[in-house]
Design a protein around this motif. Structure first.
Motif, PDB file in Angstrom:
ATOM      1  N   HIS A 133       0.832  -1.214   0.000  1.00  0.00           N
ATOM      2  CA  HIS A 133       0.000   0.000   0.000  1.00  0.00           C
ATOM      3  C   HIS A 133       0.867   1.265   0.000  1.00  0.00           C
ATOM      4  O   HIS A 133       0.640   2.212   0.750  1.00  0.00           O
ATOM      5  N   GLY A 134       1.862   1.259  -0.844  1.00  0.00           N
ATOM      6  CA  GLY A 134       2.727   2.431  -0.966  1.00  0.00           C
ATOM      7  C   GLY A 134       3.562   2.341  -2.226  1.00  0.00           C
ATOM      8  O   GLY A 134       3.606   1.311  -2.906  1.00  0.00           O
ATOM      9  N   ALA A 135       4.233   3.436  -2.571  1.00  0.00           N
ATOM     10  CA  ALA A 135       5.041   3.475  -3.780  1.00  0.00           C
ATOM     11  C   ALA A 135       6.233   2.511  -3.678  1.00  0.00           C
ATOM     12  O   ALA A 135       6.741   2.245  -2.586  1.00  0.00           O
ATOM     13  N   THR A 136       6.659   2.010  -4.810  1.00  0.00           N
ATOM     14  CA  THR A 136       7.813   1.118  -4.841  1.00  0.00           C
ATOM     15  C   THR A 136       9.064   1.873  -4.408  1.00  0.00           C
ATOM     16  O   THR A 136       9.360   2.938  -4.954  1.00  0.00           O
ATOM     17  N   PRO A 137       9.812   1.386  -3.423  1.00  0.00           N
ATOM     18  CA  PRO A 137      11.015   2.076  -2.959  1.00  0.00           C
ATOM     19  C   PRO A 137      12.042   2.237  -4.074  1.00  0.00           C
ATOM     20  O   PRO A 137      12.288   1.311  -4.846  1.00  0.00           O
ATOM     21  N   GLU A 138      12.634   3.417  -4.167  1.00  0.00           N
ATOM     22  CA  GLU A 138      13.578   3.703  -5.232  1.00  0.00           C
ATOM     23  C   GLU A 138      14.832   2.840  -5.133  1.00  0.00           C
ATOM     24  O   GLU A 138      15.359   2.359  -6.138  1.00  0.00           O
ATOM     25  N   ALA A 139      15.324   2.623  -3.913  1.00  0.00           N
ATOM     26  CA  ALA A 139      16.563   1.856  -3.736  1.00  0.00           C
ATOM     27  C   ALA A 139      16.429   0.439  -4.274  1.00  0.00           C
ATOM     28  O   ALA A 139      17.327  -0.073  -4.960  1.00  0.00           O
ATOM     29  N   GLY A 140      15.310  -0.199  -3.987  1.00  0.00           N
ATOM     30  CA  GLY A 140      15.105  -1.556  -4.475  1.00  0.00           C
ATOM     31  C   GLY A 140      15.005  -1.603  -5.982  1.00  0.00           C
ATOM     32  O   GLY A 140      15.548  -2.510  -6.624  1.00  0.00           O
ATOM     33  N   GLY A 141      14.334  -0.627  -6.553  1.00  0.00           N
ATOM     34  CA  GLY A 141      14.225  -0.566  -8.003  1.00  0.00           C
ATOM     35  C   GLY A 141      15.577  -0.401  -8.669  1.00  0.00           C
ATOM     36  O   GLY A 141      15.838  -0.983  -9.733  1.00  0.00           O
ATOM     37  N   GLN A 142      16.451   0.380  -8.056  1.00  0.00           N
ATOM     38  CA  GLN A 142      17.790   0.568  -8.613  1.00  0.00           C
ATOM     39  C   GLN A 142      18.593  -0.729  -8.594  1.00  0.00           C
ATOM     40  O   GLN A 142      19.274  -1.067  -9.569  1.00  0.00           O
ATOM     41  N   LEU A 143      18.513  -1.453  -7.489  1.00  0.00           N
ATOM     42  CA  LEU A 143      19.220  -2.738  -7.414  1.00  0.00           C
ATOM     43  C   LEU A 143      18.667  -3.735  -8.421  1.00  0.00           C
ATOM     44  O   LEU A 143      19.414  -4.510  -9.023  1.00  0.00           O
ATOM     45  N   LEU A 144      17.355  -3.695  -8.620  1.00  0.00           N
ATOM     46  CA  LEU A 144      16.745  -4.580  -9.600  1.00  0.00           C
ATOM     47  C   LEU A 144      17.233  -4.253 -11.006  1.00  0.00           C
ATOM     48  O   LEU A 144      17.526  -5.150 -11.808  1.00  0.00           O
ATOM     49  N   MET A 145      17.358  -2.973 -11.310  1.00  0.00           N
ATOM     50  CA  MET A 145      17.862  -2.563 -12.618  1.00  0.00           C
ATOM     51  C   MET A 145      19.307  -3.015 -12.807  1.00  0.00           C
ATOM     52  O   MET A 145      19.705  -3.422 -13.902  1.00  0.00           O
ATOM     53  N   ILE A 146      20.091  -2.960 -11.741  1.00  0.00           N
ATOM     54  CA  ILE A 146      21.474  -3.439 -11.817  1.00  0.00           C
ATOM     55  C   ILE A 146      21.497  -4.927 -12.157  1.00  0.00           C
ATOM     56  O   ILE A 146      22.275  -5.377 -13.006  1.00  0.00           O
ATOM     57  N   ALA A 147      20.619  -5.691 -11.496  1.00  0.00           N
ATOM     58  CA  ALA A 147      20.550  -7.134 -11.756  1.00  0.00           C
ATOM     59  C   ALA A 147      20.154  -7.406 -13.207  1.00  0.00           C
ATOM     60  O   ALA A 147      20.748  -8.265 -13.882  1.00  0.00           O
ATOM     61  N   LEU A 148      19.179  -6.662 -13.712  1.00  0.00           N
ATOM     62  CA  LEU A 148      18.759  -6.825 -15.106  1.00  0.00           C
ATOM     63  C   LEU A 148      19.888  -6.472 -16.063  1.00  0.00           C
ATOM     64  O   LEU A 148      20.090  -7.157 -17.076  1.00  0.00           O
ATOM     65  N   CYS A 149      20.623  -5.422 -15.744  1.00  0.00           N
ATOM     66  CA  CYS A 149      21.754  -5.009 -16.592  1.00  0.00           C
ATOM     67  C   CYS A 149      22.851  -6.071 -16.608  1.00  0.00           C
ATOM     68  O   CYS A 149      23.484  -6.303 -17.641  1.00  0.00           O
ATOM     69  N   VAL A 150      23.072  -6.721 -15.474  1.00  0.00           N
ATOM     70  CA  VAL A 150      24.090  -7.774 -15.411  1.00  0.00           C
ATOM     71  C   VAL A 150      23.710  -8.931 -16.328  1.00  0.00           C
ATOM     72  O   VAL A 150      24.546  -9.447 -17.085  1.00  0.00           O
ATOM     73  N   PHE A 151      22.433  -9.333 -16.305  1.00  0.00           N
ATOM     74  CA  PHE A 151      21.992 -10.420 -17.179  1.00  0.00           C
ATOM     75  C   PHE A 151      22.098 -10.007 -18.644  1.00  0.00           C
ATOM     76  O   PHE A 151      22.501 -10.801 -19.502  1.00  0.00           O
ATOM     77  N   ALA A 152      21.743  -8.748 -18.946  1.00  0.00           N
ATOM     78  CA  ALA A 152      21.861  -8.257 -20.317  1.00  0.00           C
ATOM     79  C   ALA A 152      23.325  -8.237 -20.761  1.00  0.00           C
ATOM     80  O   ALA A 152      23.652  -8.582 -21.907  1.00  0.00           O
ATOM     81  N   LEU A 153      24.215  -7.848 -19.849  1.00  0.00           N
ATOM     82  CA  LEU A 153      25.644  -7.808 -20.156  1.00  0.00           C
ATOM     83  C   LEU A 153      26.178  -9.208 -20.453  1.00  0.00           C
ATOM     84  O   LEU A 153      26.981  -9.388 -21.382  1.00  0.00           O
ATOM     85  N   LEU A 154      25.720 -10.190 -19.690  1.00  0.00           N
ATOM     86  CA  LEU A 154      26.151 -11.565 -19.934  1.00  0.00           C
ATOM     87  C   LEU A 154      25.716 -12.038 -21.318  1.00  0.00           C
ATOM     88  O   LEU A 154      26.477 -12.731 -22.019  1.00  0.00           O
ATOM     89  N   ALA A 155      24.506 -11.645 -21.727  1.00  0.00           N
ATOM     90  CA  ALA A 155      24.027 -12.015 -23.065  1.00  0.00           C
ATOM     91  C   ALA A 155      24.879 -11.357 -24.145  1.00  0.00           C
ATOM     92  O   ALA A 155      25.215 -11.978 -25.159  1.00  0.00           O
ATOM     93  N   ILE A 156      25.243 -10.092 -23.930  1.00  0.00           N
ATOM     94  CA  ILE A 156      26.082  -9.378 -24.904  1.00  0.00           C
ATOM     95  C   ILE A 156      27.460 -10.015 -24.993  1.00  0.00           C
ATOM     96  O   ILE A 156      28.018 -10.189 -26.084  1.00  0.00           O
TER      97      ILE A 156
END
Length: 294
Positions: A133-156
């Protein structure tokens, strides 16, 4: 060294007496439940590996896969890098289909687990506003984006290796692509692999939840399916011993988002590591006593 430095840094950031008091009042029935769940976790993971290996033409029985997975789990949690046990799993089981096939089965099996963990984390952050019942915390979203970028980097990196590396490396990358199709796509294997991988992730989250409950710290469901997966994904970084230090650092940064203390973060993460390690010992000892097939 990094593990020790990070743990010392974490100790300096928390009230050590308060953190230790959590262990003094621990509820051992939750610890025991966590140890039981670790057994289920390893068996399900081994079954996923056995199915993957057989799809690639490797001879691997379920009992042998379970023994080897116990040994690999304990090794990964006890030695630097977090992948030593997987390397040993490749080497010890190279006899049936060659080292390349053995490597592909282990890599694909581990990749399935990490992708399932990432999927749960993404789903958790999408559901955060509904569950909390609140906005998604910014810190968690940033870490999630880092994780997604790592997987994308591995594919590249894989694509670059396929294009510019030597013939043997390029052939291995191409073969891995074919193997992925055989293991995940052909004959609707995505359903079997997906269900097994999600079940394994559920056991990881359950052990973390048991660790928190043992220390009288109840995690909200949104935290279990969003924050805990990010903490677990941090263990993939091959810069520490079994994720120790890195896991605690990420937990300390994210636990306050659930309204919990940094002392609770340290205590829960440390207990999770202990339960996971101790839970893998019996099966690993049995694997060591079993003669290796050459």
């Amino acid at each position: 060294m990094l593990t020790v430095l990070l743990l010392l840094l974490m100790v300096g950031m928390v009230d050590l007496r308060a953190a230790l008091s959590l262990f003094a009042e621990a509820q051992w029935r939750w610890v025991l439940l966590g140890l039981v769940i670790v057994q289920l976790q390893i068996v399900l993971s081994a079954l996923r590996w056995q199915i993957t290996a057989v799809r690639l033409g490797q001879e691997l029985s379920v009992p042998h896969a379970i023994q080897e997975y116990y040994l690999a789990t304990l090794t990964n949690l006890s030695l630097p890098g977090g992948v030593t046990g997987d390397a040993a799993r490749i080497y010890r089981n190279r006899y049936s289909a060659g080292a390349a096939t053995s490597a592909k089965s282990v890599v694909i099996e581990r990749l399935a687990g990490q992708l399932a963990l990432l999927l749960v984390a993404v789903s958790g952050w999408i559901l955060w506003p509904v569950l909390m019942h609140g906005a998604t915390p910014e810190a968690g979203g940033q870490l999630l984006m880092i994780a997604l970028c790592v997987f994308a980097l591995l594919a590249i990196v894989a694509l670059l290796l396929r294009r510019f590396a030597g013939r043997r490396v390029s052939a291995f990358v191409d073969g891995t692509g074919t193997a992925l199709h055989r293991v995940w796509i052909a004959d609707a294997q995505w359903l079997t692999q997906g269900l097994l991988s999600l079940a394994v992730v559920a056991t990881y989250l359950a052990v973390f939840a048991c660790s928190a409950m043992a220390l009288h710290q109840s995690l909200p469901i949104a935290g279990v399916i969003s924050i805990v997966p990010l903490v677990l994904l941090s263990m993939v970084i091959p810069l520490s011993i079994g994720g120790w230090g890195i896991r605690e650092a990420v937990a300390v940064s994210l636990w306050p988002l659930m309204g919990l203390s940094v002392e609770a973060a340290i205590g829960t993460s440390v207990l999770y590591g202990l339960i996971s390690t101790v839970g893998s010992v019996p099966g690993a000892l049995l694997a060591l006593r079993t003669p290796q097939v050459d």
